[in-house]
Write an enzyme that holds these catalytic residues in place. Sequence first.
Site, PDB file in Angstrom:
ATOM      1  N   ARG A   1       7.391 -19.661  47.733  1.00 31.60           N
ATOM      2  CA  ARG A   1       6.416 -20.775  47.767  1.00 31.60           C
ATOM      3  C   ARG A   1       5.570 -20.720  49.018  1.00 31.60           C
ATOM      4  NH1 ARG A   1      10.457 -24.163  45.859  1.00 31.60           N
ATOM      5  NH2 ARG A   1      10.963 -24.907  47.953  1.00 31.60           N
TER       6      ARG A   1
ATOM      7  N   ALA B   1      23.512 -21.123  46.389  1.00 32.54           N
ATOM      8  CA  ALA B   1      22.841 -22.203  47.124  1.00 32.54           C
ATOM      9  C   ALA B   1      21.924 -21.682  48.237  1.00 32.54           C
ATOM     10  CB  ALA B   1      23.894 -23.150  47.694  1.00 32.54           C
ATOM     11  N   ALA B   2      22.490 -20.957  49.195  1.00 36.33           N
ATOM     12  CA  ALA B   2      21.678 -20.510  50.331  1.00 36.33           C
ATOM     13  C   ALA B   2      20.676 -19.437  49.892  1.00 36.33           C
ATOM     14  CB  ALA B   2      22.592 -19.970  51.440  1.00 36.33           C
TER      15      ALA B   2
ATOM     16  N   CYS C   1      29.864 -27.473  42.803  1.00 38.36           N
ATOM     17  CA  CYS C   1      30.441 -28.793  43.085  1.00 38.36           C
ATOM     18  C   CYS C   1      30.706 -29.574  41.802  1.00 38.36           C
ATOM     19  CB  CYS C   1      29.497 -29.597  43.985  1.00 38.36           C
ATOM     20  SG  CYS C   1      28.839 -28.639  45.360  1.00 38.36           S
TER      21      CYS C   1
ATOM     22  N   TYR D   1      23.045 -56.634  54.209  1.00 37.30           N
ATOM     23  CA  TYR D   1      24.089 -57.527  53.685  1.00 37.30           C
ATOM     24  C   TYR D   1      23.578 -58.323  52.487  1.00 37.30           C
ATOM     25  CZ  TYR D   1      26.510 -61.883  52.932  1.00 37.30           C
ATOM     26  OH  TYR D   1      27.124 -62.950  52.320  1.00 37.30           O
TER      27      TYR D   1
ATOM     28  N   GLU E   1      22.633 -10.170  43.331  1.00 35.06           N
ATOM     29  CA  GLU E   1      23.768 -11.058  43.063  1.00 35.06           C
ATOM     30  C   GLU E   1      24.805 -10.277  42.257  1.00 35.06           C
ATOM     31  OE1 GLU E   1      25.160 -14.140  43.665  1.00 35.06           O
ATOM     32  OE2 GLU E   1      26.678 -13.431  42.246  1.00 35.06           O
TER      33      GLU E   1
HETATM   34  C1  LIG Z   1      34.929 -26.447  42.942  1.00 36.34           C
HETATM   35  C2  LIG Z   1      33.997 -26.626  44.088  1.00 36.34           C
HETATM   36  C3  LIG Z   1      33.563 -27.907  44.400  1.00 36.34           C
HETATM   37  C4  LIG Z   1      32.702 -28.101  45.488  1.00 36.34           C
HETATM   38  N1  LIG Z   1      32.281 -29.371  45.766  1.00 36.34           N
HETATM   39  C5  LIG Z   1      31.426 -29.576  46.800  1.00 36.34           C
HETATM   40  C6  LIG Z   1      30.938 -30.885  47.087  1.00 36.34           C
HETATM   41  O1  LIG Z   1      31.258 -31.856  46.383  1.00 36.34           O
HETATM   42  N2  LIG Z   1      30.099 -31.037  48.145  1.00 36.34           N
HETATM   43  C7  LIG Z   1      29.712 -29.979  48.924  1.00 36.34           C
HETATM   44  O2  LIG Z   1      28.945 -30.163  49.872  1.00 36.34           O
HETATM   45  N3  LIG Z   1      30.157 -28.720  48.665  1.00 36.34           N
HETATM   46  C8  LIG Z   1      30.993 -28.501  47.627  1.00 36.34           C
HETATM   47  N4  LIG Z   1      31.423 -27.226  47.341  1.00 36.34           N
HETATM   48  C9  LIG Z   1      31.023 -26.128  48.253  1.00 36.34           C
HETATM   49  C10 LIG Z   1      29.645 -25.591  47.888  1.00 36.34           C
HETATM   50  O3  LIG Z   1      29.635 -25.210  46.543  1.00 36.34           O
HETATM   51  C11 LIG Z   1      29.354 -24.394  48.792  1.00 36.34           C
HETATM   52  O4  LIG Z   1      29.350 -24.854  50.127  1.00 36.34           O
HETATM   53  C12 LIG Z   1      28.029 -23.747  48.484  1.00 36.34           C
HETATM   54  O5  LIG Z   1      27.990 -23.258  47.174  1.00 36.34           O
HETATM   55  C13 LIG Z   1      27.781 -22.592  49.453  1.00 36.34           C
HETATM   56  O6  LIG Z   1      26.644 -21.907  49.089  1.00 36.34           O
HETATM   57  P1  LIG Z   1      26.443 -20.379  49.509  1.00 36.34           P
HETATM   58  O7  LIG Z   1      25.141 -19.970  48.919  1.00 36.34           O
HETATM   59  O8  LIG Z   1      26.643 -20.236  50.964  1.00 36.34           O
HETATM   60  O9  LIG Z   1      27.645 -19.603  48.849  1.00 36.34           O
HETATM   61  P2  LIG Z   1      28.053 -19.427  47.324  1.00 36.34           P
HETATM   62  O10 LIG Z   1      27.667 -20.600  46.531  1.00 36.34           O
HETATM   63  O11 LIG Z   1      29.475 -18.998  47.338  1.00 36.34           O
HETATM   64  O12 LIG Z   1      27.160 -18.183  46.857  1.00 36.34           O
HETATM   65  C14 LIG Z   1      27.362 -16.900  47.352  1.00 36.34           C
HETATM   66  C15 LIG Z   1      26.878 -15.924  46.303  1.00 36.34           C
HETATM   67  O13 LIG Z   1      26.918 -14.610  46.845  1.00 36.34           O
HETATM   68  C16 LIG Z   1      27.398 -13.717  45.867  1.00 36.34           C
HETATM   69  N5  LIG Z   1      27.939 -12.543  46.550  1.00 36.34           N
HETATM   70  C17 LIG Z   1      29.000 -12.519  47.414  1.00 36.34           C
HETATM   71  N6  LIG Z   1      29.194 -11.256  47.893  1.00 36.34           N
HETATM   72  C18 LIG Z   1      28.245 -10.492  47.326  1.00 36.34           C
HETATM   73  C19 LIG Z   1      27.940  -9.109  47.421  1.00 36.34           C
HETATM   74  N7  LIG Z   1      28.636  -8.307  48.222  1.00 36.34           N
HETATM   75  N8  LIG Z   1      26.896  -8.626  46.698  1.00 36.34           N
HETATM   76  C20 LIG Z   1      26.163  -9.463  45.894  1.00 36.34           C
HETATM   77  N9  LIG Z   1      26.425 -10.772  45.756  1.00 36.34           N
HETATM   78  C21 LIG Z   1      27.439 -11.300  46.480  1.00 36.34           C
HETATM   79  C22 LIG Z   1      28.443 -14.538  45.120  1.00 36.34           C
HETATM   80  O14 LIG Z   1      28.717 -14.015  43.844  1.00 36.34           O
HETATM   81  C23 LIG Z   1      27.774 -15.893  45.071  1.00 36.34           C
HETATM   82  O15 LIG Z   1      26.983 -16.081  43.913  1.00 36.34           O
HETATM   83  C24 LIG Z   1      32.271 -26.991  46.261  1.00 36.34           C
HETATM   84  C25 LIG Z   1      32.704 -25.706  45.944  1.00 36.34           C
HETATM   85  C26 LIG Z   1      33.558 -25.514  44.868  1.00 36.34           C
HETATM   86  C27 LIG Z   1      34.014 -24.142  44.533  1.00 36.34           C
END
Ligand SMILES: Cc1cc2nc3c(=O)[nH]c(=O)nc-3n(C[C@H](O)[C@H](O)[C@H](O)COP(=O)(O)OP(=O)(O)OC[C@H]3O[C@@H](n4cnc5c(N)ncnc54)[C@H](O)[C@@H]3O)c2cc1C
Length: 446
Positions: free
Chosen positions: A21, A10-11, A42, A424, A32
């Site tokens: 862009r 995500a981030a 999610c 409403y 990754e």
């Molecule tokens: C089952 C589930 C349901 C969810 N439902 C919701 C919801 O309904 N609403 C909501 O707001 N949020 C939800 N979330 C939370 C949401 O998915 C996370 O907040 C979001 O994905 C965070 O994004 P991120 O990019 O910070 O981290 P992540 O999505 O965890 O991505 C981090 C990435 O970094 C990679 N990485 C980590 N360490 C290393 C390394 N050392 N070297 C290379 N790559 C690395 C990982 O493999 C991963 O791909 C849910 C999460 C899960 C697991």
Amino acid sequence: MKFLIIGGDAAGMSAASRAKRQCPDLEVTVLEKTGDVSYSACGMPYNIADASKDIADLVVRQAQVFRDKQGIDLQTGHFVRSIDPVNRTVSGTTSRGAVFVHAYDRLLIATGGTPLVPDLPGFDLPGVHVLKSLDDGRRIKAFIKEKSVKRAVIIGMGYIGLEMCEALRARSIQVAMVKPGPAFLPWMAGELADAVKAEVQSHGVDLYAGQSVEKIEASGGHLKVQGGGVALDADMVLVAMGLKPGSELAQAAGLRTGVQNAIAVDRSLLTSDAYIYAAGDCADAYHIVTGEKAWVPLALRANRAGWAVADNVCGKRVELDGIAGTAVFKVFDLEVARTGLTTAEAAQAGFQPESVSVTTRSRAHAHPGSKPIQVHMVGDKDSGRLLGVQMVGREGVAHRINAPAVALHARMTVSRFSQTDLAYAPPFSPVWDPLLTAANQLLKKM
Ligand SMILES: Cc1cc2nc3c(=O)[nH]c(=O)nc-3n(C[C@H](O)[C@H](O)[C@H](O)COP(=O)(O)OP(=O)(O)OC[C@H]3O[C@@H](n4cnc5c(N)ncnc54)[C@H](O)[C@@H]3O)c2cc1C
């Protein structure tokens, strides 16, 4: 200039796409560790609920599209193991065992979070799963199919555990949930938490709150989850005990960490190193109600922080207001939502909290299909400010929570919120929206 990103979900991918862009000449590389990028974690519980769906449906954009159409140098299977802030390099190993080193001018750490798994016997047995990455979802789906799972134990009762409980019941799997803490949803006002608990139990789920788990044993091709007061048989165990920020790389590089050990960032997402940003579940954020740092691992703020980093790297200064901790989830037929502070969090932050719980209806009382909605609202007696709202109901909860979320961003008082002109019509609300009824009741107590 070379913009290097660790983490491709995500981030990380939000930052990569927006940076490319905004400034097409920027050299953008994403490292990754897994083979998956840009997917909806999610959506996994809902995908797992449906045996006919492919988990790959959750991929939002394929890795090759980022490479071919967006010009992003996206390298999957690249595990970053260390950051050298002095020489501005990162190094690690590929899934084939090769060593790599990448230089950067600006670095984004977007490593997400790591599921909490206790260091207890049996938590590494086959059949014991966590649900974090797409690979976890893939493994769980394959396991359910191959082993014809009939009984599952979920350790933990947070929102992911509850969403998975619903998913497994949809697959006709018997579910028991167990956790050490005595309260079912400890952050939720008692009567609202009771409604969620009753909903879960009405779907045949056994709940064991206040039971510590000491070990998981393999016995006769099955698993047994054992603790002081429980011995639960299962074909599969899901450990859903929460998350910790993935801040190890940052810590080892000497970057400052803060609340719950998340990487400390300022409003522009810059860490304690002038060339390194952090965004998403690995980093902290400012809470818009308290003004203090908070760690709330959710998707929107990860995407938004990724965008803000891209803007800052491209030279357009962006600072984020912060988060309200707005969250919503579904448990069977109930919608559960919150924004802002609970009474306990408000007291801890130095407010003088007063709260009210009301039960009204989702539609005008004579309108067919009207369902109860419970609202719990918290305000500050000193300043009159609205501090937080929780809601539970069978309809009209999920999006309704956005009204108080906006009010929190606007730092509204309960009195001003009670004056808002909310929509409403009989099929959607009583003439006094449940939120306005709660605000009017709360005002009487403040
Ligand atoms: C089952 C589930 C349901 C969810 N439902 C919701 C919801 O309904 N609403 C909501 O707001 N949020 C939800 N979330 C939370 C949401 O998915 C996370 O907040 C979001 O994905 C965070 O994004 P991120 O990019 O910070 O981290 P992540 O999505 O965890 O991505 C981090 C990435 O970094 C990679 N990485 C980590 N360490 C290393 C390394 N050392 N070297 C290379 N790559 C690395 C990982 O493999 C991963 O791909 C849910 C999460 C899960 C697991």
